[in-house]
Design a protein around this motif. Structure first.
Motif, mmCIF file in Angstrom:
data_model
loop_
_atom_site.group_PDB
_atom_site.id
_atom_site.type_symbol
_atom_site.label_atom_id
_atom_site.label_comp_id
_atom_site.label_asym_id
_atom_site.label_seq_id
_atom_site.Cartn_x
_atom_site.Cartn_y
_atom_site.Cartn_z
ATOM 1 N N THR A 158 -4.210 -1.453 -3.675
ATOM 2 C CA THR A 158 -4.836 -0.518 -2.147
ATOM 3 C C THR A 158 -6.211 -2.254 -2.119
ATOM 4 O OG1 THR A 158 -6.658 -0.217 -3.900
ATOM 5 C CG2 THR A 158 -5.781 1.739 -3.364
ATOM 6 N N ASP A 159 -5.477 -3.415 -3.119
ATOM 7 C CA ASP A 159 -6.246 -4.369 -2.215
ATOM 8 C C ASP A 159 -5.772 -5.103 -1.404
ATOM 9 O OD1 ASP A 159 -4.588 -4.824 -4.137
ATOM 10 O OD2 ASP A 159 -5.740 -6.787 -5.646
ATOM 11 N N ARG A 184 -7.214 -9.767 1.250
ATOM 12 C CA ARG A 184 -7.881 -8.699 0.153
ATOM 13 C C ARG A 184 -9.463 -8.989 0.645
ATOM 14 N NH1 ARG A 184 -8.789 -9.209 -4.874
ATOM 15 N NH2 ARG A 184 -8.690 -7.340 -5.063
ATOM 16 N N ARG A 217 1.421 -1.243 -0.022
ATOM 17 C CA ARG A 217 0.146 -0.259 -0.068
ATOM 18 C C ARG A 217 0.958 1.081 -0.251
ATOM 19 N NH1 ARG A 217 -4.749 -1.418 1.980
ATOM 20 N NH2 ARG A 217 -5.293 1.057 2.174
ATOM 21 N N ALA A 250 -4.742 -5.621 2.789
ATOM 22 C CA ALA A 250 -4.770 -4.890 3.862
ATOM 23 C C ALA A 250 -4.904 -5.646 5.315
ATOM 24 C CB ALA A 250 -6.508 -3.757 3.982
ATOM 25 N N ALA A 251 -4.463 -5.363 5.942
ATOM 26 C CA ALA A 251 -4.474 -5.499 7.772
ATOM 27 C C ALA A 251 -5.458 -5.930 8.095
ATOM 28 C CB ALA A 251 -3.313 -4.993 8.554
ATOM 29 N N LEU A 252 -6.303 -6.728 8.753
ATOM 30 C CA LEU A 252 -7.383 -6.861 8.579
ATOM 31 C C LEU A 252 -7.614 -7.698 9.758
ATOM 32 C CD1 LEU A 252 -9.172 -8.466 5.233
ATOM 33 C CD2 LEU A 252 -8.873 -5.737 5.827
#
Ligand SMILES: Cc1cc2nc3c(=O)[nH]c(=O)nc-3n(C[C@H](O)[C@H](O)[C@H](O)COP(=O)(O)O)c2cc1C
Ligand code: SF4
Ligand code: FES
Lengths: 161, 918, 437
Positions: free
Chosen positions: B171-172, B186, B165, B174-176
């Motif tokens: 953008t696709d 994703r 990022r 991320a830390a979730l």
């Protein structure tokens, strides 16, 4: 794809846009927007999340990262009333574990579950800031203090709701 | 320079750095995870802990506090302990914590043997496990054909998302979630969208993100044979480390070059070399029979055929901008300069020559990638660099951060304070203006984008130049004035353009802007992208007057030449089919040297299989005029030979005088340098074959290379003699010394205790600095003092014509380049050729997204994509894609609905099974 | 509020009614409300800051950092590049056992708003946020009403009371995460991001919300500001019994007869708070120990009952005054279960950024769970002790959550070690029934 995504309701958009008005970038209201949609729909579905992300000009991943960080954004459906039972220290001292067992028995659901009639979801919550009234829980937006096992009946009705 | 004390020893260190960097630079071992030399510090993993003492007294008393090396500036007089018990125990505890949920799957993990977590675990001495709980488990996601996901191995260092990022602008990913449930993935499974996703493989310190192609055809790092190489995917010239086993190219890793690719490649480069293993590779020479089929020959007979043909005929040659200077030079020598075409398409040849000439003439500096990163204002004219010279786009993404660094400097923040600087600067960026005939993947960081027809791009560029020169502005050129102000207000302005939109006017406008900046006293940079790995070398070799295809055809038709030799060039990609048919038909004999079966080899009378870049040495000249040498990673099979070997043998057979002094590859390089002034520097690109490192050769195999005998045990239990490399200082063995050699001769990175690619710092003088052995390659271009163009009225603006659309090339990282598109994984990502129109234009034709369009009179039938970024009156087309070969950039064509067009079914993305995240 | 209190100057709770009904604008003004604002506007920002510094007000959010000093790091005037400056009220109050800010906001929302306007004026901030935890619905509503009422009266908005000073104020309701209380994580959250704490330096005073100068203060801290400006530093100093000035909201929860929250002079002795205000222990329960100021403070025991509750005294005793809200451990509650509950809370609320906290706290919780349920092994004591050293020091982790989380464990190992050993030796919890496990 485009037309599969349900458009956010006008009401939701109006509320979200009001938040956007006082921040530098739309993505800054991510949390507010999730809460707004959740207030209207009870929870945030994948479709809602995608729609919010598009409205805020951010990727679904970025918004998912935010949504899954916060305890009170629900990414799975919940019942009409969410019971937040405090399980932090003062309530624990005052027997919240037993209270939880009692609620679970009464409603027939374990922590994290929803009653089959979809009326209640039982979730643990961290200290509600009412430790002098322990044990406490919150049903919807209403705080119930000094709850005793007997007092549960007043909240849920004798038959458990 | 500050002096710091570490465990009682004083060291002088570079000011402005952090302790971790300094420590590694000093050759001391300090473990780390989240810090990355190109991405700076965030202090997440807490692995780089040391003890810092306030003063000597507290050092004596052992009263220090734990600090993170990566977050601690080196200040004069600072006192640290790395080796003290407390620091060591803390670091061991970190690894123990990271291992709580880490599976014990090293034996089956693709990262095993080059795993930074393994290295750090050994380094801190963690061995015994005290934790008795259960391990967390996650579900993995399908992330596309290139990258494999295995979340259970995650140690939550955040490097992946920081890279993906923050650094690469994806953008696709991320830390979730949070706490010890963090998941890097994703929103829903699917192909990672970044063109630079592949670097995750090297950025991830464990085996969460691994090379999916390698996973399916696996070899451990220590069993790979590798050699320093150069990417042939585009003209940037990124340095690579391809690895081989069993005669198959297994993977490509980044080879650090501080001035070029630094730590990162693009996905075309990383995954686009798989064509080397293709079924379409030619293994034997072939002689065409009457019936059109081919007889296989061995190389002796093939050479006889070649010699006979050369003796009989009058030779012409077509070289190739995708292969080495040396092979092209030999062919040119064989056929004579007047009969040698560089091998560009007719329309492309003047463009490449112009790119070279502009760079030679312009007083602006031709920047390397590190300089591009330093630019504080950028104008991109007409070039979609993400898709034509991808690594430049990644550099431009860093350039826009210079504004943030300036803000940070005001607060006294060092550049490695990554998170702090991002929080400080938020969305503040240095200006980057992009003009292109459509949208580009860099638009998200642009201060302004203008989507214009190439003619109008040139007009805008000239107006910017005029504005910088102070010439009065025409009304309606506010944008030009805005861009001019941004560039003129910068310390290191950069103009980027290239051949990508097929307009010489656009490049001229770019040069005009750069020149105007120079005239105005700025240190301007001018970067012009050209299409292929050796486009610029070819232009330097052949000069501006070299014959193009039409010229050769005329000569053939006039009977001056009758035998055509084609070198590694599929001519059918460079002109419409009829045109190439006519060209080839003009010759009596066509001889093709190439690696893969293609339309051109199929029309040859004699085909000679050429080794790929991975099986051959060669010099390539990148778009910045950097000559770089690649070396064979493995020897080609017996009958397949490097093109230069075929050609040299032919020259020798023909007893040509020029060949008399040519014995080795190096001799060709030197002969070429002597003959061609523009290439006189190329021998310095790398040491010659006499070079020895402390008296020995440099091994391509690691000292742990295993099972060499077993590899052939099904054939014979006797291990054959290893192939000898007579042409370079590298050896196809484990024996030798891979240390302290010139930077251009680094076949792999490894150092005791550092099995992963993180061992690189052991080869650098200082972290993030040049290799100790010097930077690979040699620059051939110097800034010129050429004519300063100013106040040009510029070209004619674009005028849309009724019923005619101007074709503008739309470049794609996957699909526009010939060979990478044939590589496994990438082949899945190449979309069918398409044509793009704005919705108003589509409406006027009565067609919708997904319909078929016929272009011209049967020139092509392509799927329509509606894209409102395409200027009205223009039609974008998928450059370089199968089905679009007949389309000429900037030609005007009619468009109409294609009859009988079958709409494509929506594509369903494959999956490893399992979905969603935990 | 208990009616039995001696007559004290109780500036913070003077509008708090027995039934805890909120004080509206009319009632607030009738009792002298917004006089402090007028006083502040009549002074220069620099003079206001000087009063604050002189008052020795220390932050009530837990760390006790001197407020005036913190504010003095904010660039003022020309030293501040053009752009916004922010004041943020930290109303996240999620520390287990802490329930003082809720009281202030629900009973007297205007007091907070007035304090914030004065604070913002002092800092010359132009935007203020109240970052309030999600579950405080009532307070959120009341604060919004108070802000709206202020706007109508010209106390907020442009050109406040004709002074030329402008301030907008927003209430931001959080989405539930303890780490949002950490000031830099709060800022991340206010930017709509994951609430990961940020590295310091740079401190928020120079680079905070949106990279701009930002001050974050606790609700109770801010509620003091206009009183101090109106009545002066000396008055404020005179309120405290010890060196730490002012009054403090003290609270007691657990098995005491009269759990609650009272505004008392700073430095009131612990015993007085527990025995007089909280009415002493419930029948049949003995006091074994107490956390003086929320779930992330070290246990103190009976021997500490006569200490003055102020930052320095409690600090010297090996704990922290924290939020000043005590949690009582009685003799029928299992100390192991007690710290297990807290550790599970902290493990769950870890943001997941740094290793010792993210992985170390769940491990500690796991060990405590094993011990509590009789699965503990003798070496688990070493593991806990190691974890304390590993996680428990400021600087070992990225923020103060994890060191705070280790305070109860570390002190429990000190004061209640035999309880742990009895669990391990006996293979079960000796408190099982009464211990709520
Ligand atoms: C994990 C953690 C949680 C915190 N939670 C709160 C909180 O809920 N409310 C609060 O005022 N301060 C909280 N703090 C302290 C704040 O970081 C900050 O120091 C405080 O808001 C400053 O206000 P003060 O100077 O007025 O005390 C917390 C700190 C940490 C490390
Ligand atoms: S100590 Fe580390 S993981 Fe824990 S809350 Fe703070 S930053 Fe997050
Ligand atoms: S490398 Fe320093 S904390 Fe991660």
């Amino acid at each position: 794809m485009t037309d599969l995504i349900p458009v956010l309701s006008d009401e939701e958009l109006r509320e979200i846009n009001a938040e956007i008005a006082h921040v530098p970038v739309p993505a800054a209201v991510a949390i507010d927007a999730l809460k707004i949609v959740q207030a209207h729909r009870g929870w945030v579905s994948d479709e809602s999340l995608q729609a919010i992300a598009r409205h805020l000009e951010m990727s679904a991943e970025e918004l998912e990262g935010v949504a899954t960080f916060y305890n009170l954004i629900f990414r799975r459906p919940v019942g009409e009333n969410v019971i937040l039972l405090c399980n932090s220290i003062s309530c624990w001292i005052k027997g919240c574990d037993k209270l939880q067992a009692k609620i679970s028995a009464q409603l027939g659901i374990a922590l994290g579950e929803t009653t089959p009639d979809n009326r209640y979801t039982l979730l643990p919550v961290t200290c509600l800031g009412a430790c002098d009234k322990a044990p406490v829980m919150m049903v919807g937006e209403e705080l119930h203090e000094n709850i005793s096992e007997q007092g549960l009946g007043d909240v849920f009705g004798e038959d458990g709701g | 320079m500050p002096v710091i004390r570490i465990d009682g020893v004083e060291y002088e260190v570079e000011a402005g750095g952090n302790l971790l960097e300094a420590t590694l630079g000093l050759g001391l071992d300090l473990p780390y995870f989240c810090w990355h030399p190109a991405m700076g510090s965030i202090g997440a993993c807490r692995q780089c802990a040391v003890v810092q003492y306030l003063d000597e007294e507290s050092e004596q008393a052992g009263r220090g506090r734990i600090v993170m090396g990566c977050m601690t500036p080196v200040t004069d007089g600072a006192i640290f302990s790395l080796g003290g018990d407390r620091a060591q125990q803390f670091r061991e505890a970190i690894v123990e914590s990271l291992m709580l949920n880490h599976p014990h799957d090293c034996p089956v993990c693709a990262e095993g043997g080059e795993c930074h977590l393994q290295d750090m675990t050994v380094m801190v001495g963690h061995r015994d496990r005290h934790y008795r709980g259960r391990k967390n488990t996650h579900r993995n996601q399908y992330l596309g054909p290139l990258i494999h996901h295995e979340m259970n191995r995650c140690i939550t260092c955040y490097r992946c998302t920081r890279y993906y990022r923050d650094y690469a602008g994806g953008t696709d990913l991320a830390a979730l979630a949070s706490r010890d449930h963090i998941y890097f993935g994703r929103h829903q499974e699917g192909v990672l969208q970044s063109e630079f996703a592949g670097n995750l493989v090297e950025v991830c310190p464990t085996g969460v993100f691994t090379d999916r192609i390698l996973v399916h055809d696996y070899t451990r790092k220590w069993d790979l044979q590798s050699a320093p190489s150069v990417c042939t995917g585009c003209a940037v010239g990124c340095n690579t480390l391809p690895g081989e086993r069993y005669g198959r190219l297994k993977r490509v890793h980044n080879r650090y070059n501080v001035e070029v690719n630094g730590y990162f490649l693009c996905d075309r480069g990383r995954f686009g070399a798989g064509f080397v293993n293709s079924d379409k590779r030619l293994e034997y020479p072939g002689l065409r029979r009457e019936d059109g089929r081919y007889d296989a020959l061995d190389h002796h007979r093939a050479l006889q055929q070649l010699q006979a043909a050369c003796n009989q005929g009058n030779l012409a040659g077509i070289g190739s901008p995708r292969t080495s200077v040396e092979a092209n030079f030999l062919l040119r020598t064989l056929v004579g300069p007047d009969n040698f075409s560089p091998g560009f398409a007719d329309s492309e040849q003047p463009l490449v020559n112009l790119a070279l000439q502009l760079q030679q003439d312009s007083p602006a500096v031709t920047p390397d990638l590190r300089s591009i990163e330093s630019a504080d204002a950028v104008l991109v004219l007409g070039e979609d660099v993400t898709n034509t010279a991808p690594r430049i786009a990644l550099a431009l993404r860093q350039s826009v951060r210079n504004r943030a660094y300036a803000m940070a400097a005001d607060l006294g923040l060092e550049t490695w304070q990554d998170a702090a600087i991002r929080n400080l600067a938020q969305d503040e960026r240095s200006p980057l203006y992009i003009t292109a005939p459509g949208d580009t993947p860099l638009d998200d960081v642009a201060a302004g984008t203008d989507r214009l027809a190439p003619q109008d791009i040139a007009c805008l560029g000239q107006a910017v130049a005029a504005s910088i020169a102070g010439d009065s502005n025409e009304a309606g050129q506010d944008r030009a004035a805005e861009i001019a102000a941004a560039l003129a207000g910068a310390q290191r302005p950069l103009v980027v353009s290239g051949t990508g939109c097929a307009s010489g006017e656009v490049m001229q406008a770019a040069a005009a802007v750069a020149n105007a900046l120079c005239t105005a006293g700025r240190q301007a940079m001018l970067c012009l992208a050209v299409p292929e790995a050796n486009s610029l070398g070819q232009a330097l070799l052949c000069g501006a007057d070299a014959p193009d295809f039409s010229a050769l055809q005329q000569r053939a038709e006039a009977g001056e030449v009758d035998t055509l030799l084609v070198l590694e060039n599929d001519l059918y990609r460079r002109g419409d089919g009829d045109r190439i048919d006519r060209l080839l038909a003009a010759f009596k004999r066509v001889i093709v040297l190439d690696g893969l079966d293609n339309a051109t080899t199929s029309s040859a009378d004699l085909v000679l299989p050429a080794a790929s870049f991975a099986e051959s040495e060669g010099t390539l000249v990148s778009l910045e005029g950097r000559a770089q040498r690649h070396f064979p990673v493995f020897p080609p099979p017996a009958e397949r030979r490097p093109a230069w070997v075929w050609l040299l043998a032919c020259l020798k057979e023909l007893e040509r005088e020029e060949a008399g002094s040519l014995h080795h590859f190096d001799d060709i390089t030197r002969a070429c340098a002597a003959a061609i002034p523009g290439l006189s520097g190329i021998p310095a690109a790398a040491p010659d074959h006499h070079f020895r490192n402390a008296g020995v050769k440099i091994p391509r195999q690691t000292h742990r290379y295993s099972g060499r005998t077993a590899m052939r045990a099904d054939v014979s239990v006797h291990e054959p003699k290893q192939p000898q490399d007579e042409e370079s200082a590298l050896a196809f063995t484990m024996e030798g010394l891979n240390r302290a050699q010139p930077g251009s001769l680094l076949p792999y990175v490894w150092s005791p205790g550092w099995n992963s690619n993180q061992s690189l710092h052991k080869f650098q003088g200082e972290v993030g600095g040049p290799l100790k052995g010097g930077t690979a390659g040699v620059r051939l271009l110097q800034p010129g003092s050429g004519p300063v163009v100013s106040g040009s009225t510029g070209p004619e603006p674009f005028r849309a014509e009724d019923g005619q659309w101007q074709l503008v090339p739309r470049q794609k990282i996957f699909g526009s380049e010939e060979l990478s598109a044939l590589s496994p994984g990438i082949d899945e990502l190449v979309t069918p050729a398409f044509v793009e129109l704005g919705s108003a234009d589509a409406e006027s034709l009565g067609v919708a997204d997904g319909d078929g369009l016929e272009l011209g009179d049967g020139l092509a039938r392509l799927e329509l994509r509606i894209n409102d970024c395409i200027p009205a009156g223009c039609a974008g087309f998928a450059a370089g894609h199968a089905g679009a070969e007949n389309l000429q950039p900037l030609a005007r064509v009619t468009l109409r609905r294609a009859e009988g067009w079958q709409r494509r079914e929506p594509q369903i993305i494959g999956s490893d099974g399992g979905g969603g995240n935990d | 509020m208990s009616g039995a209190l001696p007559v004290l100057d109780r500036p913070l709770t003077r509008n708090v009614r027995a039934d805890r009904s909120p004080t509206d604008m009319a009632a607030y003004e009738a009792n002298g409300g917004y006089r402090g604002l007028r006083a502040a506007l009549a002074m220069s920002a620099a003079d206001c800051l000087q009063v604050l510094k002189d008052s020795n007000l220390r932050g009530r959010g837990g760390a006790g950092f001197p407020t005036g000093m913190k504010w003095s790091f904010v660039p003022m005037g020309d030293a501040c590049s053009p752009g916004h400056k922010y004041l943020i009220c930290n109303a996240d109050e999620m520390e287990p056992g802490t329930f003082k800010d809720r009281l202030l906001m629900e009973c007297d929302p205007h007091q907070l708003v007035e304090g914030m306007i004065c604070a913002a004026y002092t800092l010359q901030a132009d935007v203020a946020y109240i970052f309030i935890r999600a579950e405080y619905h009532k307070a959120t509503r009341l604060l919004q009403e108070a802000i709206d009422a202020c706007k109508a009266k010209g106390y907020l908005g442009d050109n406040i009371l004709g002074s030329g000073y402008n301030l907008e104020m927003h209430v931001h309701s959080s989405a539930g995460r303890y780490i949002c209380g950490e000031e830099t994580a709060l800022i991340s959250s206010l930017e709509g991001k994951r609430a990961n704490p940020r590295a310091k330096p740079p401190f928020p005073q120079v680079s905070g919300l949106w990279g701009r100068p930002t001050i974050v203060n606790n609700v109770e801290t801010l509620c003091n500001v206009h009183h101090i400006i109106e009545r002066g530093a000396d008055w404020f100093q005179s309120l405290g019994l010890t060196a730490d000035a002012g009054t403090k909201l003290y609270g007691v929860s657990g098995r005491v007869k009269n759990p609650g929250c009272w505004e008392l002079p700073m430095g009131t002795p612990v015993r007085e708070i527990i025995e007089e205000y909280a009415g002493g222990m419930e029948e049949g329960y003995q006091l074994r120990g107490f956390l003086p100021g929320g779930g992330s403070t070290d246990f103190l025991t009976v021997e500490h009952l006569d200490l003055a509750m102020d930052y320095d005294t409690i600090g010297k005793a090996g704990s922290r005054m924290g939020t000043g809200t005590m949690i009582i451990l009685d003799d029928k509650t299992c100390p192991v279960g007690f710290v297990k509950n807290l550790t599970e809370f902290f493990a769950q609320e870890s943001c997941g950024f740094c290793t010792p906290c993210r992985d170390g706290l769940p491990w500690s919780a796991q060990v405590l769970d094993d011990i509590e349920h009789g699965r503990g092994l003798p070496e688990d004591m070493d593991t806990l002790q190691r974890q304390v050293a590993f996680i428990g020091a400021i600087g070992n982790t990225h923020c103060a959550l994890a060191p705070g989380a280790m305070e109860p464990i570390q002190s429990a190992l000190k004061y209640f070690r035999e309880d742990f050993e009895r669990h391990i030796d006996g293979g079960s919890c000796p408190y099982c029934d009464g211990g709520n496990s």
